[in-house]
Design a protein around this motif. Sequence first.
Motif, PDB file in Angstrom:
ATOM      1  N   GLN A   1       0.846  -1.194   0.000  1.00  0.00           N
ATOM      2  CA  GLN A   1       0.000   0.000   0.000  1.00  0.00           C
ATOM      3  C   GLN A   1       0.876   1.237   0.000  1.00  0.00           C
ATOM      4  OE1 GLN A   1      -2.062  -0.665   3.781  1.00  0.00           O
ATOM      5  NE2 GLN A   1      -3.934  -1.161   2.669  1.00  0.00           N
ATOM      6  N   SER A   2       0.328   2.310  -0.543  1.00  0.00           N
ATOM      7  CA  SER A   2       1.003   3.603  -0.438  1.00  0.00           C
ATOM      8  C   SER A   2      -0.049   4.679  -0.233  1.00  0.00           C
ATOM      9  CB  SER A   2       1.851   3.892  -1.684  1.00  0.00           C
ATOM     10  OG  SER A   2       1.035   3.979  -2.824  1.00  0.00           O
ATOM     11  N   ILE A   3       0.401   5.800   0.274  1.00  0.00           N
ATOM     12  CA  ILE A   3      -0.488   6.923   0.540  1.00  0.00           C
ATOM     13  C   ILE A   3       0.291   8.208   0.283  1.00  0.00           C
ATOM     14  CG2 ILE A   3       0.082   7.050   2.993  1.00  0.00           C
ATOM     15  CD1 ILE A   3      -2.861   7.640   3.531  1.00  0.00           C
ATOM     16  N   LYS A   4      -0.380   9.202  -0.251  1.00  0.00           N
ATOM     17  CA  LYS A   4       0.271  10.475  -0.543  1.00  0.00           C
ATOM     18  C   LYS A   4      -0.220  11.538   0.429  1.00  0.00           C
ATOM     19  CE  LYS A   4       1.458  13.470  -4.425  1.00  0.00           C
ATOM     20  NZ  LYS A   4       1.315  13.640  -5.881  1.00  0.00           N
ATOM     21  N   VAL A   5       0.734  12.273   1.004  1.00  0.00           N
ATOM     22  CA  VAL A   5       0.401  13.347   1.932  1.00  0.00           C
ATOM     23  C   VAL A   5       1.059  14.644   1.476  1.00  0.00           C
ATOM     24  CG1 VAL A   5       0.206  11.744   3.891  1.00  0.00           C
ATOM     25  CG2 VAL A   5       2.362  12.944   3.493  1.00  0.00           C
ATOM     26  N   GLU A   6       0.468  15.739   1.898  1.00  0.00           N
ATOM     27  CA  GLU A   6       1.073  17.053   1.677  1.00  0.00           C
ATOM     28  C   GLU A   6       1.766  17.473   2.959  1.00  0.00           C
ATOM     29  OE1 GLU A   6      -0.045  21.658   0.468  1.00  0.00           O
ATOM     30  OE2 GLU A   6      -1.654  20.224   0.796  1.00  0.00           O
ATOM     31  N   VAL A   7       2.941  18.056   2.827  1.00  0.00           N
ATOM     32  CA  VAL A   7       3.670  18.577   3.975  1.00  0.00           C
ATOM     33  C   VAL A   7       3.174  20.001   4.216  1.00  0.00           C
ATOM     34  CG1 VAL A   7       5.932  19.171   4.926  1.00  0.00           C
ATOM     35  CG2 VAL A   7       5.688  17.162   3.428  1.00  0.00           C
ATOM     36  N   LEU A   8       2.535  20.209   5.369  1.00  0.00           N
ATOM     37  CA  LEU A   8       1.997  21.520   5.700  1.00  0.00           C
ATOM     38  C   LEU A   8       3.023  22.407   6.393  1.00  0.00           C
ATOM     39  CD1 LEU A   8      -1.463  20.334   7.056  1.00  0.00           C
ATOM     40  CD2 LEU A   8      -0.907  21.116   4.742  1.00  0.00           C
TER      41      LEU A   8
END
Length: 115
Positions: free
Chosen positions: A49-56
């Motif tokens: 599995q993979s997931i994409k996040v934004e760095v805030l």
Amino acid sequence: MDHNMKLYDKPFQLIKNGSKTIEVRLNDKKRQEVQAGDFIVFENIEKNQSIKVEVLKVIQYISFQALLKAYSNKEIGMDEKMQLSQKLAQIYQIYSQTDELNYGALALKIRVVSK
């Protein structure tokens, strides 16, 4: 810019469900390239599995202890009953204290953009 990082299943799932909002990392050369507005693709090393996040936000700390004192256990994805010494012991299973002295610690405030 996109970055790739690996995670064990438990923190991966906590990020995926939105409860873990701070990723704790060593502030080594690779992580020093991460900036607010960048994206990280986390790969679950136990499942495909993979997931994409934004760095805030990217916040540097002199030590993991200073970082851990700044956030709740929920924010960093640790059990609510864990004491500071237990959290540090868990981090030192991944990163050495020598590396911590050389690089410091990094808190990455993140939010999921795609599951």
